[in-house]
Design an enzyme around this catalytic site. Sequence first.
Site, PDB file in Angstrom:
ATOM      1  CG  HIS A  55      -1.420  -1.822   1.428  1.00 20.61           C
ATOM      2  ND1 HIS A  55      -0.893  -2.699   1.694  1.00 20.61           N
ATOM      3  CD2 HIS A  55      -2.687  -1.989   0.627  1.00 20.61           C
ATOM      4  CE1 HIS A  55      -1.782  -2.806   2.675  1.00 20.61           C
ATOM      5  NE2 HIS A  55      -2.964  -2.965   1.437  1.00 20.61           N
TER       6      HIS A  55
HETATM    7  S1  FES Z   1       2.023  -0.480   3.071  1.00 19.59           S
HETATM    8 FE1  FES Z   1       0.286  -1.885   3.720  1.00 19.59          FE
HETATM    9  S2  FES Z   1       1.048  -3.228   3.907  1.00 19.59           S
HETATM   10 FE2  FES Z   1       2.893  -2.082   3.655  1.00 19.59          FE
END
Ligand code: FES
Lengths: 690, 138
Positions: free
Chosen positions: B103
């Site tokens: 993410h």
């Molecule tokens: S940014 Fe969501 S798991 Fe690393």
Amino acid sequence: MSGPSDYQPSNPALQWIERRLPIFGLIHSSFVAYPTPRNLNYWWTFGAILSFMLGMQILTGVILAMHYTPNADLAFKSVELIVRDVNYGWLLRNMHAVGASMFFVAVYVHMFRGLYYGSYKEPREVLWILGVIIYLLMMATGFMGYVLPWGQMSFWGATVITNLFSAVPYVGESIVTLLWGGYSVGNPTLNRFFSLHYLLPFVIAGVVVLHVWALHVAGQNNPDGVEPKTEKDTVPFTPHATIKDMFGVACFLLLYAWFIFYMPNYLGDADNYIPANPGVTPPHIVPEWYYLPFYAILRSIPDKLAGVIAMFGAIIILCFLPWLDSAKTRSSKYRPLAKQFFWIFVAVCILLGYLGAQPPEGIYVIAGRVLTFCYFAYFLIVLPLLARIEKPRPVPNSISDAVLAKTGSRSTPMVSTAIVLALAGSLFAGSIDSAKASEGSDTPPGNKWSFSGPFGTFDRGALQRGLKVYKEVCSSCHGLSYIAFRNLAEAGGPGYSVAQASAFASEYKVKDGPNDAGDMFERPGRPADYFPSPFPNEQAARAANGGAAPPDLSLITKARSYKRGFPWFIFDVFTQYQEQGPDYVTALLQGYEEKVPEGVTIPEGSYFNRYFPGHAIKMPKPLSDGQVTYDDGSPATVAQYAKDVTTFLMWTAEPHMEARKRLGFQVFVFLIVFAGLMYFTKKKVWAASH
Amino acid sequence: MNPDASTIAAGAPIEVDLSPIAEGQDIKVFWRGKPIYISHRTKKQIEEARAVNVASLPDPQSDEARVKSGHDQWLVVIGICTHLGCIPIAHEGSYDGFFCPCHGSVYDTSGRIRQGPAPSNLAVPPYQFVSDTKIQIG
Ligand code: FES
């Protein structure tokens, strides 16, 4: 389930039982004499479809569990062996995996139907809440089931989802350790997920019984949302509803079979054909499609705890729906505004689902936030407000009035349809541009494959030539560990005889043992042996190849894919395009270029390949013209080699593909005839009631 | 349902020899099923980590507090993104540290969160230096 029945069986043996356990009366009053509103439309058949799917999942699941091994080292392999060696194992697995998706398709239709016709309103609140509980249980079951094949997506999906609980203040970390039974997702996790995945469907079945019970106490809602008042408003469940449900199920089966037989991998993820590896996270983790809207909500909130709360809140809020929407009129048919907003809400959910599958960057994040707001606004602002300000149209006095009036009123074209289309169009237009920009490699060109399409079969010549290419070129670095020599003589394969396969096997040296003296020894291969791997273990493979272990090729054509993007992924459902993997593999084999283009830097020890993500591949150009001699006069060119070896690898990835497509055709013929019969029977049964 | 005895036993401390890791390189070892990044930081990376205003960070922590003094070139962190548990990639992202592909969280050369949804810095596992070139994790 609607109170005591006066039903008396005529057979004395049944009477004897009935006096001691009035089960036939119960069945009779619930599923035969039970009065059902006569104006129900086909959206009401989804209840029966769901019961059918639940039964199907339990049945296939129980058989699959007889062959599956819940162990982190063996799970992936055992699933592959189910598909390859168990009788009709491929069918069972496809039915179960596709069945999960179809179950969710049906449940979403069922839920939206309830939403549209106000089926959650007084006196059906408990019925609705039981439904939400079933939905939650289904999500848990589906999630744990997806972990069992122990591929990359299974493993990392499990990691991400279980880590959601670490957001809980103070006790989060200990909850997660408790879920894992270890310090990370591992064997204990797999074991408990298997146990729970087996248990929960029966819990679901129990809650379904409560759900049906509550339904039969409150009575079914109907498209007009007025309660049945007289005999004239209802018809007996059997034969009317029964036959209609059968027709509904038959149509649904057609959709189900389309995926089982022609696109079994469409709804899955290619990464799940790579065995779980705790050391490497796939570049892009996506849950199964049915969680995507909630995943999008989770990601659009920049704070971890708030994101998790929003995600669960998005489901829990459904429980409060009966009190959030206090409008007296049930059916949106008579609520002009609510109808518009309903369709907008459907669009919001679909778009959220689309966003959930996209990388969390740029326009997607902003769109995600807007849509998350819309999602909650529908429940918290729009519905309570509408109940106050909307002026519903007059509802008919009774169901029979509604049925009689039906011929006259056709609904006006909906403004919301236009809104939805415009919204979807603009978002997709934006997304295509950014998707193009972010791709790190070229899209492989399409090819004509003998095995594509509903009647595809493998080209035997290509399979035999491909085997030769594999043996003389690829096998020095790549294993083929799921293929046994005996497979070469099986139907739907390269078409060798058993004797030829044994002769082929005996050219290999296979390690066996220990013998009586306790030593390992080498012997010639037998048909039952598997292709030996070129390296004893992954570390050795890595060390011999500059740090990048050459992947096993048994599943490579299913484990590789490329993004199709909108709108192709929708067309693919109809064209049955399933050949991303083969297209990618052939393109990769031919994608080497001596001259590295401007602006691309290739690290030492890597080669430039046009189709490899990131362009820098560790494998040197494997094929060159004239390298392998063909006996059948086919051109000895790289293009031909690449095509042949890819065809061969498609067969190794799915040895039963021909059987799958052949059976699919027969099933389709049967289902179409069956659905037709059901349709005409239904017409006959209902002739008097319309 | 908590970890059983064998799982706990397998989670005992491990020793890692640091001598083969050249400056600017890093290795990944597994402890308790978790990847642990051990990076031999360059002068520049250390300076970058120390130059930031600690108070401006999402999870304020000074670089000195995250390494053992006298062994400032060694950064030892659990390579598990504090967001939802993916493994960040070393030497990527705009802060020369780690980048999580799931993410999009970005960590700096001290393993501190700088960008993205992760709430806190990469965790530092319990470890000590047994000798100048050997550490014990756990
Ligand atoms: S940014 Fe969501 S798991 Fe690393």
